[in-house]
Design an enzyme around this catalytic site. Sequence first.
Site, PDB file in Angstrom:
ATOM      1  N   ASP A  67       0.993  -1.461   0.009  1.00  0.00           N
ATOM      2  CA  ASP A  67       0.121  -0.222  -0.186  1.00  0.00           C
ATOM      3  C   ASP A  67       0.941   1.107   0.459  1.00  0.00           C
ATOM      4  O   ASP A  67       2.001   0.812   0.247  1.00  0.00           O
ATOM      5  CB  ASP A  67      -0.902  -0.011   1.174  1.00  0.00           C
ATOM      6  CG  ASP A  67      -0.568  -0.627   2.225  1.00  0.00           C
ATOM      7  OD1 ASP A  67       1.024  -0.147   2.981  1.00  0.00           O
ATOM      8  OD2 ASP A  67      -1.015  -0.907   3.473  1.00  0.00           O
ATOM      9  N   ASN A 136      -7.952  -3.476  13.556  1.00  0.00           N
ATOM     10  CA  ASN A 136      -9.256  -3.622  13.118  1.00  0.00           C
ATOM     11  C   ASN A 136      -9.388  -4.449  12.539  1.00  0.00           C
ATOM     12  O   ASN A 136     -10.200  -4.931  11.890  1.00  0.00           O
ATOM     13  CB  ASN A 136      -9.740  -2.149  12.517  1.00  0.00           C
ATOM     14  CG  ASN A 136      -9.146  -1.812  11.815  1.00  0.00           C
ATOM     15  OD1 ASN A 136      -8.058  -2.237  10.968  1.00  0.00           O
ATOM     16  ND2 ASN A 136      -9.437  -0.470  10.795  1.00  0.00           N
ATOM     17  N   HIS A 138      -7.465  -5.186   9.265  1.00  0.00           N
ATOM     18  CA  HIS A 138      -6.981  -4.307   8.681  1.00  0.00           C
ATOM     19  C   HIS A 138      -5.964  -5.099   7.933  1.00  0.00           C
ATOM     20  O   HIS A 138      -5.189  -5.787   8.592  1.00  0.00           O
ATOM     21  CB  HIS A 138      -7.507  -2.974   7.779  1.00  0.00           C
ATOM     22  CG  HIS A 138      -6.471  -2.188   8.639  1.00  0.00           C
ATOM     23  ND1 HIS A 138      -6.264  -1.101   8.764  1.00  0.00           N
ATOM     24  CD2 HIS A 138      -4.841  -2.467   8.346  1.00  0.00           C
ATOM     25  CE1 HIS A 138      -4.920  -0.353   9.042  1.00  0.00           C
ATOM     26  NE2 HIS A 138      -4.110  -1.659   9.065  1.00  0.00           N
ATOM     27  N   GLU A 143      -9.785  -1.664   4.473  1.00  0.00           N
ATOM     28  CA  GLU A 143     -10.204  -1.538   6.083  1.00  0.00           C
ATOM     29  C   GLU A 143     -11.830  -2.616   6.082  1.00  0.00           C
ATOM     30  O   GLU A 143     -12.694  -3.053   5.147  1.00  0.00           O
ATOM     31  CB  GLU A 143     -10.636   0.437   6.675  1.00  0.00           C
ATOM     32  CG  GLU A 143      -9.503   0.704   6.408  1.00  0.00           C
ATOM     33  CD  GLU A 143      -8.729   0.693   7.040  1.00  0.00           C
ATOM     34  OE1 GLU A 143      -9.208   0.298   8.557  1.00  0.00           O
ATOM     35  OE2 GLU A 143      -8.445   1.554   7.045  1.00  0.00           O
TER      36      GLU A 143
HETATM   37  C1  GLP Z   1      -0.282  -0.181   8.370  1.00  0.00           C
HETATM   38  C2  GLP Z   1      -0.249  -0.774   6.843  1.00  0.00           C
HETATM   39  C3  GLP Z   1      -0.527  -2.322   6.857  1.00  0.00           C
HETATM   40  C4  GLP Z   1      -0.034  -2.568   8.453  1.00  0.00           C
HETATM   41  C5  GLP Z   1      -1.241  -2.120   9.212  1.00  0.00           C
HETATM   42  C6  GLP Z   1      -0.514  -2.648  10.710  1.00  0.00           C
HETATM   43  O1  GLP Z   1      -1.441   1.239   8.860  1.00  0.00           O
HETATM   44  N1  GLP Z   1      -1.033  -0.030   5.821  1.00  0.00           N
HETATM   45  O2  GLP Z   1       0.239  -2.269   6.302  1.00  0.00           O
HETATM   46  O3  GLP Z   1       0.190  -3.815   7.693  1.00  0.00           O
HETATM   47  O4  GLP Z   1      -1.732  -0.731   9.326  1.00  0.00           O
HETATM   48  O5  GLP Z   1       0.369  -0.977  11.387  1.00  0.00           O
HETATM   49  P1  GLP Z   1       1.557  -2.133  12.630  1.00  0.00           P
HETATM   50  O6  GLP Z   1       2.390  -2.614  11.988  1.00  0.00           O
HETATM   51  O7  GLP Z   1       1.880  -0.227  12.677  1.00  0.00           O
HETATM   52  O8  GLP Z   1       0.411  -2.392  13.885  1.00  0.00           O
END
Ligand code: GLP
Length: 258
Positions: A67, A136, A138, A143
């Site tokens: 992303d 959440n 995702h 989402e």
């Molecule tokens: C982010 C990214 C995801 C990531 C997730 C978890 O915003 N878009 O690709 O896996 O949210 O993030 P974190 O590892 O900081 O908890």
Amino acid sequence: MKIRIFSNEDSLAAALARGIVARLQKQPRLVLGLATGRTPLPLYRALAALHDRGASDYAQATTFNLDEFVGLDPSHPGSYRAYMREQLFKHVNLAPRRIHFLDGLAPDLGAGCARFESSVLKAGGIDLQILGIGANGHIGFNEPAPVLSPWSHRVKLTLASRKANAGFFDGKLRDVPREALSMGVATIMHARSIVLMATGREKADVIEKTVTGPVTTRVPASLLQLHHDVEIWLDESAASKLRREGLVAGRGGRLHER
Ligand code: GLP
């Protein structure tokens, strides 16, 4: 789903880095799907350290990132391109032309997403997709919603996801973009193998839902239950709810199937 539990995020990262390097040795043209966020930081550190010791060669490997934010120049420190450059790409010998991102600056974002999907196909598909997970549920920026988009697409970010990313913008929520581009759930599910990493107590609830709950677009990661080669790599904190409910037994990274 196959689950591996490690005592902490560093032992998890070290084992996953060794696994990726071993795959690269067997398959130099490996196509990797990569994630950003806090969770994979120790993995990228471990991969950089292995490369520094001469253990890996990325000359023929290809990467696709999950992303990217809309509207951020790649030089912006909050962009996922900047993150990947700092955390991994500047430390290893990937060919720049084989590094792929969704283009959040494309004049036509939809056409940019379609180009990204064609590049995935042209590369022969993703061999190993690394995923994190939002609290959440995702994956990428897919989402929770009544319906999910199968292919790469534009996303309006939830407040929760913007807050989770504020750390990469000096804690300033107002600076976190409101939109992003993300691989779709089908893009992810087409990867030949998937490793979802989760560390920390704040992921324990969503991991329990992902692994044991119903398959639902309200917890996008639960769709991974339908994939034939997915492993969930956890530290003890992220596995704590599964453990409490007696749902997993493995320790020391041993594979536990349920
Ligand atoms: C982010 C990214 C995801 C990531 C997730 C978890 O915003 N878009 O690709 O896996 O949210 O993030 P974190 O590892 O900081 O908890």
